[in-house]
Write a protein that holds these residues in place. Structure first.
Motif, mmCIF file in Angstrom:
data_model
loop_
_atom_site.group_PDB
_atom_site.id
_atom_site.type_symbol
_atom_site.label_atom_id
_atom_site.label_comp_id
_atom_site.label_asym_id
_atom_site.label_seq_id
_atom_site.Cartn_x
_atom_site.Cartn_y
_atom_site.Cartn_z
ATOM 1 N N SER A 119 1.038 -0.955 0.224
ATOM 2 C CA SER A 119 0.282 -0.011 -0.187
ATOM 3 C C SER A 119 0.592 1.075 0.378
ATOM 4 O O SER A 119 0.626 2.167 -0.463
ATOM 5 C CB SER A 119 -1.163 0.038 0.864
ATOM 6 O OG SER A 119 -1.779 -1.483 1.205
ATOM 7 N N ILE A 120 2.279 1.464 0.948
ATOM 8 C CA ILE A 120 2.986 2.001 0.520
ATOM 9 C C ILE A 120 3.390 2.403 -0.743
ATOM 10 O O ILE A 120 4.040 3.976 -0.945
ATOM 11 C CB ILE A 120 4.399 2.176 2.640
ATOM 12 C CG1 ILE A 120 3.508 2.312 3.158
ATOM 13 C CG2 ILE A 120 5.369 3.157 1.390
ATOM 14 C CD1 ILE A 120 3.927 1.562 4.703
ATOM 15 N N LYS A 121 3.822 1.506 -0.984
ATOM 16 C CA LYS A 121 4.660 1.678 -1.970
ATOM 17 C C LYS A 121 3.089 1.860 -3.475
ATOM 18 O O LYS A 121 3.894 2.411 -4.571
ATOM 19 C CB LYS A 121 4.898 -0.041 -2.931
ATOM 20 C CG LYS A 121 5.840 0.485 -4.709
ATOM 21 C CD LYS A 121 6.070 -0.825 -4.594
ATOM 22 C CE LYS A 121 6.861 -1.231 -5.915
ATOM 23 N NZ LYS A 121 7.573 -2.527 -6.219
ATOM 24 N N LEU A 122 2.502 1.523 -3.684
ATOM 25 C CA LEU A 122 0.949 2.053 -4.329
ATOM 26 C C LEU A 122 1.332 3.445 -4.653
ATOM 27 O O LEU A 122 0.574 3.858 -5.729
ATOM 28 C CB LEU A 122 -0.113 1.272 -4.435
ATOM 29 C CG LEU A 122 -1.206 1.553 -5.036
ATOM 30 C CD1 LEU A 122 -0.784 1.480 -6.775
ATOM 31 C CD2 LEU A 122 -2.083 0.803 -4.910
ATOM 32 N N LEU A 123 0.446 3.582 -3.024
ATOM 33 C CA LEU A 123 0.382 5.043 -2.937
ATOM 34 C C LEU A 123 1.341 6.022 -3.193
ATOM 35 O O LEU A 123 1.069 7.398 -3.743
ATOM 36 C CB LEU A 123 0.549 5.328 -0.908
ATOM 37 C CG LEU A 123 -0.866 5.118 -0.942
ATOM 38 C CD1 LEU A 123 -1.111 4.811 0.569
ATOM 39 C CD2 LEU A 123 -1.919 5.816 -1.537
ATOM 40 N N ALA A 124 3.075 5.931 -2.930
ATOM 41 C CA ALA A 124 3.855 6.525 -3.054
ATOM 42 C C ALA A 124 4.422 6.367 -4.573
ATOM 43 O O ALA A 124 4.419 7.746 -5.185
ATOM 44 C CB ALA A 124 5.371 6.261 -2.889
ATOM 45 N N ASP A 125 3.426 5.846 -5.751
ATOM 46 C CA ASP A 125 3.582 5.807 -6.870
ATOM 47 C C ASP A 125 2.470 6.468 -7.212
ATOM 48 O O ASP A 125 2.625 7.386 -8.256
ATOM 49 C CB ASP A 125 3.824 4.432 -7.887
ATOM 50 C CG ASP A 125 3.941 3.858 -9.098
ATOM 51 O OD1 ASP A 125 4.908 4.703 -9.112
ATOM 52 O OD2 ASP A 125 2.737 3.897 -9.793
#
Length: 83
Positions: free
Chosen positions: A68-74
Protein backbone atom coordinates in the motif's frame (compact mmCIF):
# COMPACT_ATOMS: atom_id res chain seq x y z
CA UNK A 1 -15.50 20.11 -2.36
CA UNK A 2 -17.33 23.36 -1.66
CA UNK A 3 -20.68 21.60 -1.34
CA UNK A 4 -19.24 19.11 1.15
CA UNK A 5 -17.68 21.84 3.25
CA UNK A 6 -20.96 23.79 3.06
CA UNK A 7 -22.81 20.78 4.53
CA UNK A 8 -20.20 20.27 7.25
CA UNK A 9 -20.38 23.96 8.12
CA UNK A 10 -24.19 23.89 8.14
CA UNK A 11 -24.05 20.93 10.55
CA UNK A 12 -21.67 22.81 12.83
CA UNK A 13 -18.75 20.45 12.25
CA UNK A 14 -16.35 22.93 10.63
CA UNK A 15 -15.76 26.67 10.41
CA UNK A 16 -14.21 28.64 7.57
CA UNK A 17 -11.61 31.34 8.16
CA UNK A 18 -9.87 33.70 5.77
CA UNK A 19 -6.32 32.71 4.95
CA UNK A 20 -4.00 35.14 6.76
CA UNK A 21 -1.62 35.67 3.82
CA UNK A 22 -3.64 34.76 0.72
CA UNK A 23 -6.87 36.68 0.06
CA UNK A 24 -8.00 33.94 -2.32
CA UNK A 25 -7.64 31.18 0.24
CA UNK A 26 -9.90 29.88 2.97
CA UNK A 27 -8.90 27.74 5.92
CA UNK A 28 -11.27 25.10 7.23
CA UNK A 29 -11.06 23.90 10.83
CA UNK A 30 -12.99 21.40 12.91
CA UNK A 31 -15.29 22.78 15.58
CA UNK A 32 -15.48 21.14 19.01
CA UNK A 33 -18.55 19.27 17.71
CA UNK A 34 -16.53 18.10 14.68
CA UNK A 35 -13.66 16.93 16.88
CA UNK A 36 -16.09 14.98 19.07
CA UNK A 37 -17.56 13.29 16.01
CA UNK A 38 -14.12 12.36 14.68
CA UNK A 39 -13.12 10.97 18.08
CA UNK A 40 -16.28 8.85 18.20
CA UNK A 41 -15.93 7.60 14.62
CA UNK A 42 -12.22 6.81 14.86
CA UNK A 43 -12.78 3.94 17.30
CA UNK A 44 -15.42 2.46 14.98
CA UNK A 45 -13.12 2.89 11.98
CA UNK A 46 -10.25 1.07 13.70
CA UNK A 47 -12.65 -1.72 14.69
CA UNK A 48 -13.76 -2.05 11.04
CA UNK A 49 -10.13 -2.20 9.89
CA UNK A 50 -9.39 -4.99 12.37
CA UNK A 51 -12.45 -6.90 11.14
CA UNK A 52 -11.42 -6.45 7.49
CA UNK A 53 -7.87 -7.66 8.16
CA UNK A 54 -8.78 -10.52 10.50
CA UNK A 55 -8.42 -13.10 7.73
CA UNK A 56 -4.79 -12.18 7.11
CA UNK A 57 -1.83 -13.34 9.13
CA UNK A 58 0.44 -10.71 10.69
CA UNK A 59 2.97 -11.34 7.92
CA UNK A 60 0.29 -10.84 5.27
CA UNK A 61 -0.87 -7.64 6.98
CA UNK A 62 2.71 -6.34 6.92
CA UNK A 63 3.02 -7.25 3.22
CA UNK A 64 -0.26 -5.47 2.49
CA UNK A 65 0.98 -2.41 4.37
CA UNK A 66 4.27 -2.36 2.44
CA UNK A 67 2.48 -2.75 -0.89
CA UNK A 68 0.00 0.00 0.00
CA UNK A 69 2.85 2.37 0.83
CA UNK A 70 4.52 1.53 -2.48
CA UNK A 71 1.29 2.04 -4.42
CA UNK A 72 0.56 5.40 -2.78
CA UNK A 73 4.12 6.61 -3.40
CA UNK A 74 3.84 5.64 -7.06
CA UNK A 75 0.47 7.36 -7.42
CA UNK A 76 1.88 10.50 -5.82
CA UNK A 77 4.87 10.45 -8.17
CA UNK A 78 2.56 10.10 -11.20
CA UNK A 79 0.12 12.82 -10.15
CA UNK A 80 1.22 15.20 -12.87
CA UNK A 81 1.17 12.48 -15.51
CA UNK A 82 -2.53 11.67 -15.49
CA UNK A 83 -4.38 12.10 -18.80
Amino acid sequence: MTARIDRLERDGLVVRRSHPTDRRGTLVALTPKGISLIDAMLAKHVENERFALAGLTMTEQQQLNALSIKLLADLKAQDGLRP
